[in-house]
Write a protein that holds these residues in place. Structure first.
Motif, PDB file in Angstrom:
ATOM      1  N   ALA A 219     -13.768   7.003  27.955  1.00 23.09           N
ATOM      2  CA  ALA A 219     -13.195   8.309  28.629  1.00 23.09           C
ATOM      3  C   ALA A 219     -14.616   8.879  29.500  1.00 23.09           C
ATOM      4  O   ALA A 219     -14.396   8.918  30.510  1.00 23.09           O
ATOM      5  N   VAL A 220     -15.791   8.913  28.817  1.00 20.40           N
ATOM      6  CA  VAL A 220     -16.800   9.303  29.704  1.00 20.40           C
ATOM      7  C   VAL A 220     -17.470   8.238  30.886  1.00 20.40           C
ATOM      8  O   VAL A 220     -17.638   8.762  32.013  1.00 20.40           O
ATOM      9  N   ARG A 221     -17.279   7.057  30.452  1.00 22.74           N
ATOM     10  CA  ARG A 221     -17.374   6.203  31.484  1.00 22.74           C
ATOM     11  C   ARG A 221     -16.553   6.188  32.519  1.00 22.74           C
ATOM     12  O   ARG A 221     -17.039   6.010  33.748  1.00 22.74           O
ATOM     13  N   LEU A 222     -15.359   6.369  32.370  1.00 23.25           N
ATOM     14  CA  LEU A 222     -14.299   6.396  33.501  1.00 23.25           C
ATOM     15  C   LEU A 222     -14.443   7.679  34.323  1.00 23.25           C
ATOM     16  O   LEU A 222     -14.403   7.640  35.575  1.00 23.25           O
ATOM     17  N   ALA A 223     -14.885   8.836  33.671  1.00 24.27           N
ATOM     18  CA  ALA A 223     -15.137  10.099  34.365  1.00 24.27           C
ATOM     19  C   ALA A 223     -16.338   9.820  35.214  1.00 24.27           C
ATOM     20  O   ALA A 223     -16.362  10.119  36.477  1.00 24.27           O
ATOM     21  N   PRO A 391     -13.465  -4.576  45.807  1.00 24.84           N
ATOM     22  CA  PRO A 391     -13.006  -5.435  44.445  1.00 24.84           C
ATOM     23  C   PRO A 391     -13.889  -5.556  43.541  1.00 24.84           C
ATOM     24  O   PRO A 391     -13.678  -5.966  42.225  1.00 24.84           O
ATOM     25  N   ALA A 392     -15.266  -5.894  44.080  1.00 29.42           N
ATOM     26  CA  ALA A 392     -16.304  -6.026  42.935  1.00 29.42           C
ATOM     27  C   ALA A 392     -16.883  -4.625  42.219  1.00 29.42           C
ATOM     28  O   ALA A 392     -17.854  -4.884  41.226  1.00 29.42           O
ATOM     29  N   ASP A 393     -16.119  -3.638  42.706  1.00 26.83           N
ATOM     30  CA  ASP A 393     -16.832  -2.449  42.075  1.00 26.83           C
ATOM     31  C   ASP A 393     -15.895  -1.815  40.834  1.00 26.83           C
ATOM     32  O   ASP A 393     -14.644  -1.374  41.131  1.00 26.83           O
ATOM     33  N   ILE A 394     -16.228  -2.454  39.701  1.00 24.22           N
ATOM     34  CA  ILE A 394     -15.157  -2.233  38.579  1.00 24.22           C
ATOM     35  C   ILE A 394     -15.749  -1.483  37.347  1.00 24.22           C
ATOM     36  O   ILE A 394     -17.042  -1.178  37.470  1.00 24.22           O
ATOM     37  N   CYS A 395     -15.162  -0.879  36.449  1.00 26.15           N
ATOM     38  CA  CYS A 395     -15.618   0.028  35.338  1.00 26.15           C
ATOM     39  C   CYS A 395     -14.922  -0.718  34.249  1.00 26.15           C
ATOM     40  O   CYS A 395     -13.802  -0.661  33.658  1.00 26.15           O
ATOM     41  N   PHE A 396     -15.794  -1.719  33.872  1.00 26.36           N
ATOM     42  CA  PHE A 396     -15.448  -2.663  32.613  1.00 26.36           C
ATOM     43  C   PHE A 396     -15.144  -2.065  31.311  1.00 26.36           C
ATOM     44  O   PHE A 396     -16.027  -1.407  30.831  1.00 26.36           O
ATOM     45  N   ALA A 397     -14.147  -2.435  30.267  1.00 33.02           N
ATOM     46  CA  ALA A 397     -14.015  -1.812  29.320  1.00 33.02           C
ATOM     47  C   ALA A 397     -13.119  -2.789  28.619  1.00 33.02           C
ATOM     48  O   ALA A 397     -11.868  -2.690  28.650  1.00 33.02           O
ATOM     49  N   ARG A 398     -13.478  -3.630  27.707  1.00 32.15           N
ATOM     50  CA  ARG A 398     -12.481  -4.392  26.890  1.00 32.15           C
ATOM     51  C   ARG A 398     -13.034  -4.929  25.333  1.00 32.15           C
ATOM     52  O   ARG A 398     -14.438  -4.630  25.155  1.00 32.15           O
TER      53      ARG A 398
END
Length: 549
Positions: A219-223, A391-398
């Motif tokens: 949640a913090v990373r996405l914010a 397209p290379a600007d992502i917020c990775f979380a898996r």
């Protein structure tokens, strides 16, 4: 002349650049709580100066300078308690001792049940078991067949009672068995869970994780990703997991870098939010309503009777509404961390209970139906992990085990259970009922003449002590002796599951009072009129200075 003018202009420019920064820095300092919990760097420095030392037998029983006869009374009582534990819990204690050799978690929790000065002598003589073999109703059973009323709440997991979670897990296993532990693809239960969580949270999208800590991290990373800002705000004493510097101060090897710890329920904190441009999000743990600006209470720090807690729903609701307004005004993401309290306060969580809408909500604990889980719910624009135009600007979380089939099916069973009429009925008059239980405990304490009081946030309770004492931490062992199971933080946090009925609450109250009366009779709450909490802290400071220098 030209040189003088240039120097003057340079000085004025430097002053113009410095003053606003100094003003913002001063505002930030004023928004911090005056306690060490509000100043993490200072807290770490002081923690590093505290020397390690242990009381010998004489000091263990007489650290408050009680008369010799009182110390002898305590010594005899302690020996009886040790003998009782050795007789009643031999298998549980033996397995705990064996596991302690190779389990670092157990070494930590075993060492920090009480203030550190008392811990070595206590661990040497009073053997505690940390293993259980069964649970049923509101009770758990250890390896020796002793049954305890469970007040641990499994750290918040146990909302509906262990039998309910056993059924959720059994239903989940049966539903997922055909697919098994296939990862990457999804079990159909996931879709039902997403739809239900969207309804509960009132938010657009959902992502699944393996723990509450992971959920808060995402949640913090996405914010940060969507606001393009760096800092998060947490409030003094709040816990949001142990990652990075979201838990600053003692316990974290690193200093805070991108976290502001501000004073809860304070106008100066709102001013910081209004004036700084680097704040991505604000984290709110609704549990802090019980002890604003105080860290989670535990008996390892119970050196006197200054523990404080108290819940004012109207005042905390008004604070959250003002916080919501400022975050909306400044484009700051408001995150409710409901990992601990989720579904305890209301079927729709803290958002429903306080009537305040967050931008993102994190859940965990109970939501997995007894299995590990973390969940993030959020507005659609905040949950997106990539940018179409870049397209290379992502917020990775898996995570390998995110949305594990068995977790999803157990979660579906839990969410369906929340819709049952008998479960919905548990929420009718929930707060009034549990406030009434707490008041009945306080009346019983007053009638028995024991120095205890309960403060509560619904089914989450903490024990307060009403006269100065250095031995309040002993209560946890008397409670255990009377068949009440507490977590390793002792009397700092009691958590009741909603399946406690009036008869079970009455039995717990009777045992609680009996334990307190026995502790009082054994001399641990001896009190001299000249003794004060301030005096206790001064004497401890003198001890530390002698040990240090």
């Amino acid at each position: 002349m030209d040189e003088t003018f240039a120097l003057s202009a340079l000085a004025l420019g430097a002053l113009a650049w410095t003053l606003p920064r100094a003003k913002r820095r001063l505002e930030l300092s004023r928004a911090k709580h005056r306690s060490l919990a509000g100043h993490s760097r200072m807290a770490k420095r002081i923690a590093s100066l505290i020397p390690g030392y242990a009381y010998d037998e004489e000091r263990f029983f007489g650290s408050d300078d009680a008369p010799a006869e009182v110390q002898a009374q305590r010594r005899a009582a302690f020996r009886r308690l040790c003998a009782d534990f050795a007789q009643r819990y031999p298998e549980s204690a033996a397995m705990t001792a064996q596991a302690r050799e190779g389990l670092s978690d157990l070494q930590f929790t075993g060492s920090y049940r009480v203030p550190f000065q008392y811990s070595p002598y206590l661990r040497e003589h009073l053997k505690i078991g940390s293993f259980l073999q069964s649970s049923s109703g509101v009770m758990v059973e250890d390896l020796d067949g002793n049954r305890f009323y469970d007040l641990t709440g499994s750290y918040g997991v146990n909302l509906l009672g262990y039998d309910a979670y056993k059924e959720c897990i059994d239903e989940g296993v049966a539903a997922a068995r055909a697919l098994g532990p296939v990862l990457g693809a999804y079990h159909p239960a996931l879709l039902a869970n997403v739809n239900r969580l969207r309804q509960i949270s009132g938010l657009d999208e959902v992502s699944f994780h393996m723990s509450g800590t992971e959920a808060v991290m995402q949640a913090v990373r996405l914010a940060r990703y969507h606001t393009r800002r760096t800092h998060l705000v947490r409030f003094t004493g709040a816990y949001h997991g142990w990652w990075e510097d979201v838990q600053p101060g003692p316990g974290n090897p690193l200093p805070p870098r991108e976290t502001y710890t501000l004073k809860d329920m304070d106008e100066r904190s709102l001013k910081v939010l209004r004036t700084r441009s680097d704040i991505a999000c604000v984290l709110v743990n609704p549990l802090q309503a019980l002890h604003p600006n105080g860290s989670a209470p535990g008996d390892s720090s119970l050196v006197d009777s200054t523990r404080r807690a108290g819940y004012d729903r109207a005042r905390y609701t008004e604070w959250l509404k003002r916080l919501r307004a400022v975050c909306s005004e400044r484009g700051i993401v408001l995150i409710f961390d409901e990992v601990f309290v989720g579904f305890r306060l209301a079927p729709g969580g803290a958002q429903e209970y306080f009537g305040v809408k967050a931008d993102m909500v994190t859940y965990g604990k109970t939501l997995g139906g007894g299995l590990p889980v973390g969940v993030v719910c959020g507005r659609r624009e905040l949950m997106k992990r990539f940018r179409e135009e870049r397209p290379a600007d992502i917020c990775f979380a898996r995570g390998t085990f995110n949305a594990h089939p068995y977790v999803m099916t157990a979660m579906q069973a839990f969410l369906e259970r929340l819709e049952r009429p008998e479960v919905k009925a548990l929420y009718d008059g929930l707060e009034e009922r549990w406030n009434g239980h707490a008041e009945s405990f306080n009346r019983a304490f007053a009638e028995a003449g024991v120095p205890l009081r309960i403060a509560n946030l619904s089914t989450i309770w903490t024990v307060l002590y009403t006269q100065p004492s250095r031995y309040n931490w002993m209560l946890q062992f008397y409670l255990r002796a009377h068949g009440l199971a507490l977590s390793w933080v002792g009397s700092g946090r009691l958590i009741f599951s909603l399946n406690y009925g009036q008869a079970e609450v009455h039995e717990v109250r009777e045992r609680f009072v009996a334990a307190a009366l026995q502790m009082k009779a054994d001399g641990w709450w001896w009190h001299d009129a000249a003794q004060s909490d301030r005096g206790i802290r001064r004497s401890i400071l003198k001890e530390m200075l002698r040990q240090r220098f």
